[in-house]
Design a protein around this motif. Structure first.
Motif, PDB file in Angstrom:
ATOM      1  N   UNK A   1      41.457  44.243  47.707  1.00  0.00           N
ATOM      2  CA  UNK A   1      41.388  45.192  46.588  1.00  0.00           C
ATOM      3  C   UNK A   1      41.473  44.453  45.263  1.00  0.00           C
ATOM      4  N   UNK A   2      41.024  45.126  44.203  1.00  0.00           N
ATOM      5  CA  UNK A   2      41.183  44.583  42.850  1.00  0.00           C
ATOM      6  C   UNK A   2      42.090  45.454  41.983  1.00  0.00           C
ATOM      7  N   UNK A   3      42.402  46.667  42.442  1.00  0.00           N
ATOM      8  CA  UNK A   3      43.277  47.585  41.699  1.00  0.00           C
ATOM      9  C   UNK A   3      43.875  48.584  42.678  1.00  0.00           C
ATOM     10  N   UNK A   4      45.163  48.869  42.501  1.00  0.00           N
ATOM     11  CA  UNK A   4      45.834  49.933  43.252  1.00  0.00           C
ATOM     12  C   UNK A   4      46.179  51.047  42.273  1.00  0.00           C
ATOM     13  N   UNK A   5      45.871  52.280  42.658  1.00  0.00           N
ATOM     14  CA  UNK A   5      46.149  53.427  41.801  1.00  0.00           C
ATOM     15  C   UNK A   5      46.992  54.459  42.548  1.00  0.00           C
ATOM     16  N   UNK A   6      47.676  55.287  41.776  1.00  0.00           N
ATOM     17  CA  UNK A   6      48.413  56.424  42.332  1.00  0.00           C
ATOM     18  C   UNK A   6      48.692  57.387  41.188  1.00  0.00           C
ATOM     19  N   UNK A   7      48.559  58.662  41.456  1.00  0.00           N
ATOM     20  CA  UNK A   7      48.814  59.679  40.437  1.00  0.00           C
ATOM     21  C   UNK A   7      49.818  60.693  40.961  1.00  0.00           C
ATOM     22  N   UNK A   8      50.831  60.993  40.132  1.00  0.00           N
ATOM     23  CA  UNK A   8      51.863  61.975  40.485  1.00  0.00           C
ATOM     24  C   UNK A   8      52.495  61.647  41.831  1.00  0.00           C
TER      25      UNK A   8
ATOM     26  N   UNK B   1      52.464  44.155  46.640  1.00  0.00           N
ATOM     27  CA  UNK B   1      51.554  43.943  45.508  1.00  0.00           C
ATOM     28  C   UNK B   1      51.684  42.529  44.956  1.00  0.00           C
ATOM     29  N   UNK B   2      52.919  42.050  44.867  1.00  0.00           N
ATOM     30  CA  UNK B   2      53.171  40.719  44.330  1.00  0.00           C
ATOM     31  C   UNK B   2      52.559  39.645  45.228  1.00  0.00           C
ATOM     32  N   UNK B   3      52.733  39.803  46.532  1.00  0.00           N
ATOM     33  CA  UNK B   3      52.168  38.822  47.462  1.00  0.00           C
ATOM     34  C   UNK B   3      50.647  38.758  47.352  1.00  0.00           C
ATOM     35  N   UNK B   4      50.019  39.914  47.088  1.00  0.00           N
ATOM     36  CA  UNK B   4      48.564  39.979  47.023  1.00  0.00           C
ATOM     37  C   UNK B   4      48.025  39.829  45.597  1.00  0.00           C
ATOM     38  N   UNK B   5      48.946  39.719  44.627  1.00  0.00           N
ATOM     39  CA  UNK B   5      48.537  39.521  43.224  1.00  0.00           C
ATOM     40  C   UNK B   5      47.689  40.691  42.711  1.00  0.00           C
ATOM     41  N   UNK B   6      48.125  41.916  43.008  1.00  0.00           N
ATOM     42  CA  UNK B   6      47.330  43.101  42.694  1.00  0.00           C
ATOM     43  C   UNK B   6      47.904  43.879  41.506  1.00  0.00           C
ATOM     44  N   UNK B   7      47.050  44.327  40.600  1.00  0.00           N
ATOM     45  CA  UNK B   7      47.493  45.212  39.513  1.00  0.00           C
ATOM     46  C   UNK B   7      47.693  46.639  40.025  1.00  0.00           C
ATOM     47  N   UNK B   8      48.516  47.381  39.287  1.00  0.00           N
ATOM     48  CA  UNK B   8      48.841  48.766  39.657  1.00  0.00           C
ATOM     49  C   UNK B   8      48.685  49.675  38.451  1.00  0.00           C
TER      50      UNK B   8
ATOM     51  N   UNK C   1      50.450  47.900  35.329  1.00  0.00           N
ATOM     52  CA  UNK C   1      51.138  46.631  35.545  1.00  0.00           C
ATOM     53  C   UNK C   1      50.137  45.601  36.049  1.00  0.00           C
ATOM     54  N   UNK C   2      50.094  44.455  35.369  1.00  0.00           N
ATOM     55  CA  UNK C   2      49.064  43.455  35.648  1.00  0.00           C
ATOM     56  C   UNK C   2      49.710  42.088  35.825  1.00  0.00           C
ATOM     57  N   UNK C   3      49.469  41.410  36.955  1.00  0.00           N
ATOM     58  CA  UNK C   3      49.923  40.018  37.084  1.00  0.00           C
ATOM     59  C   UNK C   3      49.258  39.146  36.027  1.00  0.00           C
ATOM     60  N   UNK C   4      49.944  38.135  35.557  1.00  0.00           N
ATOM     61  CA  UNK C   4      49.415  37.316  34.474  1.00  0.00           C
ATOM     62  C   UNK C   4      48.077  36.693  34.835  1.00  0.00           C
ATOM     63  N   UNK C   5      47.929  36.232  36.048  1.00  0.00           N
ATOM     64  CA  UNK C   5      46.670  35.587  36.440  1.00  0.00           C
ATOM     65  C   UNK C   5      45.517  36.576  36.446  1.00  0.00           C
ATOM     66  N   UNK C   6      45.778  37.818  36.844  1.00  0.00           N
ATOM     67  CA  UNK C   6      44.730  38.831  36.828  1.00  0.00           C
ATOM     68  C   UNK C   6      44.361  39.177  35.401  1.00  0.00           C
ATOM     69  N   UNK C   7      45.338  39.281  34.536  1.00  0.00           N
ATOM     70  CA  UNK C   7      45.074  39.587  33.133  1.00  0.00           C
ATOM     71  C   UNK C   7      44.164  38.527  32.515  1.00  0.00           C
TER      72      UNK C   7
END
Length: 255
Positions: A93-100, A117-124, A245-251
């Motif tokens: 994945x490149x982004x994880x989303x969730x609403x409510x 998420x941290x292990x996979x370096x994924x933004x949320x 929330x974005x890991x620094x490397x992804x940003x």
């Protein structure tokens, strides 16, 4: 935890109007040129529709425990128990989303998800989490007590263990920041006027029931009736918070 398709359809226009536009745009950019988005607790696909053309051509992995809702959601359907964090289809994945969702979740569940998420370096991107604020115009004497009782109800077990309720966004932000993420937040309140009368009616019924169950000392049904008398001309504001929330490397790579 479970929601009907009718309720989700009723709230969707208010949800779309409430989202913080800057965070929505930023989340779309972070998802990258070939977005693969995992939507947790997707319901009927409201988050996907909120992004619209911003994520045109994205692969959407829709995750929910309700088969009937998944049939309406579009994308790749993944019927899963969200409690099983290790089974969530996050690889690639490149982004994880969730609403409510996160206001219904427990602290241990959030901890497990943040670790993955941290292990996979994924933004949320986590939108529309209730923050404990409710305001009505005009005010009624019982409003504050009703809100306090409702907020007590919100920290009960919603399917993940004791829920974070109004404290969800703060807890999530702190955990992600501790894991090295850059975190941005924004307000996303429902602003409900007479044009949202049907949603207000359903909302008042749910608030009154929850407040009574949580120990409101008065008659919550009487409060509900008094509030419903103003639905055609009053205003209602229900507070929510959005978070990206974005890991620094992804940003650096996509931001």
């Amino acid at each position: 935890m479970g929601f009907s398709a009718d309720w989700l359809a009723l709230r969707e226009p208010a949800d779309h109007a409430a989202r913080d536009d800057a965070l929505l745009e930023a989340a779309a950019r972070v998802a990258g040129a070939r977005p693969v988005v995992v939507d947790l607790g997707c319901g009927t696909g409201s988050t996907r529709r909120a992004f619209g053309a911003r994520l045109g051509g994205a692969v959407w992995r829709m995750v929910d425990g309700d088969a009937a809702l998944l049939r309406l959601a579009g994308g790749e359907a993944h019927r899963l128990d969200l409690n099983d964090v290790d089974a969530l289809p996050l690889d690639g994945a490149t982004l994880v989303t969730a609403s409510a969702l996160f206001d219904l979740a427990s602290a241990p569940w959030v901890d497990r998800l943040v670790d993955r998420l941290t292990r996979l370096n994924l933004p949320l991107y986590a939108a529309l989490n209730y923050d404990g604020r409710m305001d009505w115009t005009p005010e009624l004497p019982e409003d504050g007590q009703i809100t306090a009782a409702f907020n007590r109800h919100q920290v009960g077990d919603k399917g993940f263990g004791p829920a974070l309720g109004p404290g969800a966004t703060q807890y999530l932000a702190e955990r992600l920041q501790a894991a090295g993420y850059a975190v941005r937040e924004g307000d996303s309140p429902w602003q409900l006027g007479p044009d949202r009368a049907a949603l207000q009616d359903e909302l008042l019924a749910g608030i009154a029931q929850a407040a009574q169950e949580a120990g409101f000392a008065g008659d919550a049904s009487a409060w509900r009736a008094a509030r419903q008398a103003w639905v055609g001309q009053g205003l209602c504001r229900i507070g929510h918070r959005d978070l990206l929330a974005v890991p620094q490397t992804v940003s650096e790579r996509r931001g």
